[in-house]
Each structure stands twice: as C-alpha cells, then as structure tokens.
Design a protein around this motif. Structure first.
Motif, mmCIF file in Angstrom:
data_model
loop_
_atom_site.group_PDB
_atom_site.id
_atom_site.type_symbol
_atom_site.label_atom_id
_atom_site.label_comp_id
_atom_site.label_asym_id
_atom_site.label_seq_id
_atom_site.Cartn_x
_atom_site.Cartn_y
_atom_site.Cartn_z
ATOM 1 N N TYR A 107 0.772 -1.131 -0.094
ATOM 2 C CA TYR A 107 -0.196 -0.022 -0.148
ATOM 3 C C TYR A 107 1.052 1.178 -0.114
ATOM 4 O O TYR A 107 1.852 1.411 0.820
ATOM 5 C CB TYR A 107 -0.888 0.015 1.024
ATOM 6 N N VAL A 108 0.449 2.149 -0.831
ATOM 7 C CA VAL A 108 1.246 3.397 -0.995
ATOM 8 C C VAL A 108 0.195 4.309 -0.637
ATOM 9 O O VAL A 108 -0.749 4.630 -1.331
ATOM 10 C CB VAL A 108 1.841 3.676 -2.255
ATOM 11 N N ASP A 140 -1.451 -4.697 -8.066
ATOM 12 C CA ASP A 140 -1.879 -6.227 -8.576
ATOM 13 C C ASP A 140 -3.038 -6.585 -7.897
ATOM 14 O O ASP A 140 -3.349 -6.664 -6.666
ATOM 15 C CB ASP A 140 -0.590 -6.963 -7.839
ATOM 16 N N MET A 141 -4.019 -6.517 -8.645
ATOM 17 C CA MET A 141 -5.495 -7.136 -8.225
ATOM 18 C C MET A 141 -5.554 -8.491 -7.537
ATOM 19 O O MET A 141 -6.304 -8.466 -6.566
ATOM 20 C CB MET A 141 -6.496 -6.999 -9.438
ATOM 21 N N ALA A 142 -4.624 -9.247 -7.713
ATOM 22 C CA ALA A 142 -4.738 -10.512 -7.043
ATOM 23 C C ALA A 142 -4.281 -10.402 -5.711
ATOM 24 O O ALA A 142 -4.824 -10.958 -4.690
ATOM 25 C CB ALA A 142 -3.801 -11.658 -7.730
ATOM 26 N N GLU A 143 -3.380 -9.586 -5.389
ATOM 27 C CA GLU A 143 -2.969 -8.978 -4.033
ATOM 28 C C GLU A 143 -4.048 -8.295 -3.278
ATOM 29 O O GLU A 143 -4.073 -8.774 -1.919
ATOM 30 C CB GLU A 143 -1.526 -8.308 -4.330
ATOM 31 N N VAL A 144 -4.674 -7.709 -3.937
ATOM 32 C CA VAL A 144 -5.761 -6.795 -3.408
ATOM 33 C C VAL A 144 -6.945 -7.897 -2.980
ATOM 34 O O VAL A 144 -7.545 -7.792 -1.925
ATOM 35 C CB VAL A 144 -6.456 -5.573 -4.175
ATOM 36 N N GLU A 145 -7.338 -8.737 -3.926
ATOM 37 C CA GLU A 145 -8.636 -9.694 -3.708
ATOM 38 C C GLU A 145 -8.335 -10.827 -2.713
ATOM 39 O O GLU A 145 -9.232 -11.239 -2.121
ATOM 40 C CB GLU A 145 -8.792 -10.042 -5.215
#
Length: 114
Positions: A2-3, A17-22
């Motif tokens: 997170y930034v 990276d959406m995989a990291e968020v999901e």
C-alpha cells in the motif's frame, strides 16, 4: 503493498496487483461462509437434540399417564364388583348397559349412578 497518495510524486501512476488486493477479500469471504455453515450445523444439531428430549419427555409422560389409567381402571373394576352381584358387574364391565335380569316373579335392574 500500500502506498499513500500523498507519498506519490506528481505524474506517477500507482500500479496495483489485483490478485494481491482480492486475496484477503476472498479469504475473509471463505471464513464467513465456513462460519455460517458451522453455525447452521450447530443450530440443526441443537434442534435435533432438543426434539429428541421433547419426544422422550412426551413418551415418559404418556407412560406415566397410561400407568395411572390402568391403576384407576383396576380401582373402578373393584368398586363395580363390590357394588353389584358378580353376574351384573361382569356385564357392566363388558360394556353392557342397561343390565336387566328377569326372574319369574320379579325383575331386577342394576345400573350405575351418574
């Protein structure tokens, strides 16, 4: 990672990276579904046990009541036998009403009093 937007220099684009968020969302969803299924199963099990206890209590009550009815029936039969002659009490207890006995010069009528 997170930034904060305030940490990004002007003109930069944040690539995520959406995989990291999901991944955390899917993990929490799985935990939620698993918990709901577990709670539902616990409720069904509890309901089943409660139903068994209620049925057992009803059966025990029925057995006690049946025993009490048999005791009362026996007491009633003794009372009828004491009040009437044997031939009349046997016919009354068999369900015959009224009990009429003919004697050549007399008629006797035996009945219970309500």
């Amino acid at each position: 990672a997170y930034v904060k937007s305030s940490e990004l220099p002007v003109g930069y684009v944040l690539k995520v990276d959406m995989a990291e968020v999901e991944r955390p969302t899917l993990l929490h969803l799985g935990i939620l579904v698993f918990s709901a299924v577990g709670i539902t199963m616990a409720g069904v099990l509890t309901l089943g046990l409660s139903a068994r206890r209620m049925i057992a209590a009803i059966e025990n009550g029925w057995k006690r009541n049946r025993q009490e009815v048999l005791v009362q029936k026996e007491a009633f039969e003794k009372l009828v036998s004491a009040m009437f002659p044997d031939f009349a009490s046997e016919r009354l207890l068999a369900g015959e009403t009224p009990v009429v006995v003919e004697i050549p010069k007399a008629t006797g009528f035996f009945s219970d009093i309500w």
